[in-house]
Design a protein around this motif. Structure first.
Motif, short mmCIF file in Angstrom:
data_model
loop_
_atom_site.label_atom_id
_atom_site.label_comp_id
_atom_site.label_asym_id
_atom_site.label_seq_id
_atom_site.Cartn_x
_atom_site.Cartn_y
_atom_site.Cartn_z
N SER A 163 0.89 -1.12 0.04
CA SER A 163 0.06 -0.12 0.20
C SER A 163 0.82 1.13 0.06
O SER A 163 1.88 1.11 0.16
CB SER A 163 -0.79 -0.01 1.24
N ASP A 164 0.33 2.33 -0.41
CA ASP A 164 0.81 3.42 -0.35
C ASP A 164 0.41 4.52 0.58
O ASP A 164 0.85 5.50 0.69
CB ASP A 164 0.76 4.43 -1.65
N GLU A 165 -0.60 3.88 1.40
CA GLU A 165 -1.53 4.82 2.18
C GLU A 165 -0.91 4.88 3.59
O GLU A 165 -0.89 3.48 4.15
CB GLU A 165 -2.85 4.74 2.14
N THR A 166 -0.23 5.60 4.25
CA THR A 166 0.20 5.64 5.55
C THR A 166 -0.57 4.99 6.55
O THR A 166 -0.23 4.27 7.27
CB THR A 166 0.76 6.97 5.72
N SER A 167 -1.75 5.38 6.77
CA SER A 167 -2.63 5.18 7.76
C SER A 167 -3.01 3.48 7.48
O SER A 167 -2.88 2.75 8.57
CB SER A 167 -3.92 5.84 7.79
N ARG A 168 -2.97 3.15 6.60
CA ARG A 168 -3.30 1.77 6.18
C ARG A 168 -2.13 0.90 6.20
O ARG A 168 -2.25 -0.37 7.17
CB ARG A 168 -3.88 1.31 4.73
#
Length: 186
Positions: A163-168
């Motif tokens: 993933s590229d989404e920090t929170s995920r």
């Protein structure tokens, strides 16, 4: 889009990523085995990260020292993110890139495990810590995202969230660390 629909979509996105990541269970067992071997030898687990990953480092270290799901003997674990005097002195006198490397130099011994949490794998202070750890015979475990970055080749064992989404990435890292802690509780 109504707010309730947006909230459901957030959980659906997390569930989809978690399901895709479950295929990496073998990597988590390999990390658990590294932790287990070090602990059996009387060694220490050291955790580090920046921002939310620093909070995860502290959270996970506390679960080993205090307890996870059941009461058991305390396990030696230290978060390198908590001593503000060391962090600010090293940041001021040596540069922020050295805040973890200097602690690895002072505290880690061959056979210990340094666990680095990074959503990008590009943090200069984590890269410096990994290099010092490798020089000292310390196992480097990395929890990463975004393809692993420059930290990936410095790790003995890595768990990379696709993933590229920090929170995920951080949510999956914490779930992964919880899965490992559950294995070590046994």
């Amino acid at each position: 889009m109504p707010e309730e629909t947006r909230v459901r979509a957030e959980f659906a996105g997390l569930a989809t990523l978690a399901a895709a990541t479950a295929g990496q269970a073998g990597e988590l067992v390999a990390i658990a085995n590294r932790y287990r071997a070090a602990l059996r030898e009387g060694r220490t687990l050291f955790f580090a990260g920046n921002g939310g990953s620093a909070a995860d480092a502290q959270h996970v270290a506390a679960e080993y020292v205090v307890r996870f799901r059941k009461t058991r003997a305390a396990l030696p674990a230290i978060a390198l993110t908590v001593d503000t005097s060391i962090l600010t002195a090293a940041g001021n006198d040596l540069g922020f890139e050295q805040v973890f490397a200097r602690q690895v130099e002072a505290l880690c011994r061959a056979g210990d495990v340094l666990v680095l949490h990074s959503t990008s794998g590009e943090s200069p202070n984590l890269l410096a810590a990994a290099r010092v750890a490798r020089e000292r015979g310390v196992t480097v475990v990395a929890f990463l995202g975004r393809g692993g970055g420059k930290l990936l080749p410095l790790a003995d064992v890595a768990f990379v969230v696709a993933s590229d989404e920090t929170s995920r990435i951080q949510e999956i890292h914490l779930a992964a660390e919880h899965a490992i802690a559950g294995l070590l509780d046994e």
